[in-house]
Design an enzyme around this catalytic site. Structure first.
Site, PDB file in Angstrom:
ATOM      1  N   LEU A   1       0.937  -1.195   0.114  1.00 19.52           N
ATOM      2  CA  LEU A   1      -0.009  -0.158  -0.074  1.00 19.52           C
ATOM      3  C   LEU A   1       0.787   1.296  -0.041  1.00 19.52           C
ATOM      4  O   LEU A   1       0.300   2.002  -0.688  1.00 19.52           O
ATOM      5  CB  LEU A   1      -0.990  -0.052   1.303  1.00 19.52           C
ATOM      6  CG  LEU A   1      -2.107  -0.784   1.017  1.00 19.52           C
ATOM      7  CD1 LEU A   1      -2.953  -0.933   2.655  1.00 19.52           C
ATOM      8  CD2 LEU A   1      -3.179  -0.183   0.175  1.00 19.52           C
TER       9      LEU A   1
ATOM     10  N   LYS B   1      -3.621  -1.233  16.402  1.00 22.12           N
ATOM     11  CA  LYS B   1      -4.413  -0.139  15.602  1.00 22.12           C
ATOM     12  C   LYS B   1      -5.369   0.527  16.410  1.00 22.12           C
ATOM     13  O   LYS B   1      -5.827   1.616  16.160  1.00 22.12           O
ATOM     14  CB  LYS B   1      -4.927  -0.907  14.225  1.00 22.12           C
ATOM     15  CG  LYS B   1      -4.139  -1.441  13.352  1.00 22.12           C
ATOM     16  CD  LYS B   1      -3.029  -0.509  12.847  1.00 22.12           C
ATOM     17  CE  LYS B   1      -2.377  -1.111  11.687  1.00 22.12           C
ATOM     18  NZ  LYS B   1      -1.311   0.024  10.939  1.00 22.12           N
TER      19      LYS B   1
ATOM     20  N   THR C   1      -1.569  -7.811  -0.027  1.00 23.33           N
ATOM     21  CA  THR C   1      -0.223  -7.396   0.014  1.00 23.33           C
ATOM     22  C   THR C   1       0.844  -8.398   0.959  1.00 23.33           C
ATOM     23  O   THR C   1      -0.028  -9.214   1.439  1.00 23.33           O
ATOM     24  CB  THR C   1      -0.056  -5.861   0.767  1.00 23.33           C
ATOM     25  OG1 THR C   1      -0.591  -6.173   2.133  1.00 23.33           O
ATOM     26  CG2 THR C   1      -1.172  -4.867   0.249  1.00 23.33           C
TER      27      THR C   1
ATOM     28  N   TYR D   1      -2.338  -7.230  16.296  1.00 24.72           N
ATOM     29  CA  TYR D   1      -2.703  -6.011  15.002  1.00 24.72           C
ATOM     30  C   TYR D   1      -4.045  -5.425  15.536  1.00 24.72           C
ATOM     31  O   TYR D   1      -3.734  -4.019  15.505  1.00 24.72           O
ATOM     32  CB  TYR D   1      -2.704  -6.787  13.829  1.00 24.72           C
ATOM     33  CG  TYR D   1      -3.073  -6.108  12.721  1.00 24.72           C
ATOM     34  CD1 TYR D   1      -1.752  -5.390  12.225  1.00 24.72           C
ATOM     35  CD2 TYR D   1      -4.327  -5.871  12.142  1.00 24.72           C
ATOM     36  CE1 TYR D   1      -2.068  -4.424  11.135  1.00 24.72           C
ATOM     37  CE2 TYR D   1      -4.392  -5.048  10.970  1.00 24.72           C
ATOM     38  CZ  TYR D   1      -3.147  -4.100  10.562  1.00 24.72           C
ATOM     39  OH  TYR D   1      -3.427  -3.484   9.183  1.00 24.72           O
TER      40      TYR D   1
END
Lengths: 201, 235
Positions: free
Chosen positions: A13, A164, A193, A160
């Site tokens: 990204l 975040k 990705t 994760y």
């Protein structure tokens, strides 16, 4: 002319963001840890390479000096992030996650962002159109991860989403502290990705 | 009989939670870093003392082995926490916050809670009434941090709210993975303790109420929630 730094921009990204912003007329610094990969990514799209390891004070300070020498910064995109998957591409579940494995995710996704913002704030404050974009995730929203009908409900990992979630609060706290800077968190969606082993849709 | 471990319990909310749970019949271990302070707190409370530094793997493992040998655990209260204040008890604002300051707060509030939970999971899984209470804060609410009408909106710090937001997410992810346990995050309110340099406006007796309440959650009680004494808080 708008000058933009994208961290973790040699692939995924970050790379695509750099490409699209160059197409839109930005001068883009491709931030990457590895000089060879960073230069290889930057040159074909007409970006400048800046060496930056967001987990290192010295590297981030040097990057800020380099960007200032190039002429300054208007837009900072905190894109560098890791998913904290196992070497096999699986998830460390709640039972498996240790304090140390958790810390690894936070070093890049949370502490790294704070480090980069702090180092580049003096440059952004000199800009007439300062912007910070923190690349977050739909997995950051606790209110969705508790909801059985949310697609993110079933995500089993800890590091994760927790990193975040912390990043979102950091975004809000900086936005309130610096009303002259546009500071937002974004959720790019589940994208194919390396971060997710190209399972993104 | 219910056996309960409270981390960071030699003072403040942890100590008061221990006192209230002992009063309702729990056998309480207070986890403390400093053996001397821990011993005097345990004596006053009638609690058992376990040496516990939540930032240290060996210390936490040793505490889990000790409590397992003593008969096991039913309730874990992850109370140990730091706010990371600056000189003269000032709240460190966004401009002054460094990555290292944030890491230091997360070491106790986030990684510490996970280290302790991880180490005590095997004990909790042997209990017929396993409960985990994570002491969070309304400052961990993303919703309230963005709501100008909320008092928490005006809190200028970065590390503490971010750490509690992460802890809330961890609470939810553990609760889903362990449906047989009651695992909740609680907001005690702004309480007069050393954590905030005694600026809090309510007493420890008031602050401990929701911690005690969720520590006593029955097996059909809520899990994966975020509560103050007034009810659920928006995430």
């Amino acid at each position: 002319m708008t000058r933009t730094l994208v961290t973790g921009a040699n692939r995924g990204l970050g790379y695509e963001t750099a490409r699209q912003l160059i197409a839109a007329g930005h001068t883009v610094y491709v931030g990457a840890r590895d000089p060879d990969r960073g230069r290889q990514a930057a040159e074909p799209i007409g970006a400048r390479f800046v060496e930056i390891d967001v987990t290192s004070d010295a590297s981030v300070t040097a990057a800020a000096i380099a960007v200032e020498a190039f002429g300054g910064l208007d837009v900072l995109i905190n894109n560098a992030g890791i998913a904290g998957r196992t070497p096999e591409g699986g998830f460390a579940t709640a039972a498996e996650e240790t304090a140390d494995s958790l810390r690894t995710s936070f070093e890049t996704n949370v502490f790294g962002v704070v480090r980069v913002i702090r180092a580049f704030l003096p440059l952004l404050e000199k800009s007439s159109t300062p912007v910070i974009v923190n690349v977050s995730s739909g997995l950051s929203l606790t209110r969705d991860l508790v909801r059985g009908d949310s697609p993110t409900y079933l995500y089993p990992g800890i590091g994760y989403p927790a990193s975040k979630a912390a990043l979102n609060v950091i975004t809000v706290q900086y936005a309130k502290a610096f009303p002259g800077i546009r500071i937002n968190a974004v959720g790019p969606g589940f994208t194919a990705t390396d971060l997710n082993g190209h399972t993104g849709t | 009989m219910t056996t309960t471990l409270i981390t960071g319990a030699n003072k403040g909310l942890g100590y008061e939670t221990a006192r209230q749970l002992i009063a309702v019949g729990h056998t309480v271990y207070i986890g403390c870093r400093d053996p001397k302070r821990g011993l005097s707190a345990a004596d006053q409370l009638g609690a058992r003392l376990v040496h516990l530094d939540v930032t240290d793997d060996e210390s936490v493992s040793a505490a889990a082995i000790f409590i397992a040998e003593q008969g096991g655990l039913d309730v874990l209260v992850n109370n140990a926490g730091v706010e990371g204040r600056g000189e003269h008890n000032s709240i460190i604002d966004a401009a002054s916050t460094t990555a290292n300051m944030v890491r230091e707060v997360f070491d106790t509030n986030v990684f510490g809670a996970v280290r302790v939970t991880h180490a005590f999971l095997p004990l909790l899984q042997r209990s017929s009434t396993p409960v985990v209470v994570n002491v969070s804060s309304s400052l961990g609410s993303l919703t309230l941090a963005g709501s100008p009408e909320s008092p928490t909106y005006h809190y200028p710090g970065v590390a503490y709210p971010a750490s509690k937001s992460a802890l809330n997410m961890i609470t939810v992810q553990f609760a889903k993975q362990f449906p047989g346990m009651r695992i909740n995050a609680v907001e005690p309110g702004y309480t007069n303790t050393d954590l905030n340099g005694r600026t809090g406006t309510q007493t420890v007796e008031e602050g401990a109420r929701i911690i005690v309440h969720m520590a006593r959650t029955p097996t059909d009680g809520p899990t994966g929630g975020y509560y103050s004494v007034h009810g659920p808080i928006p995430w």
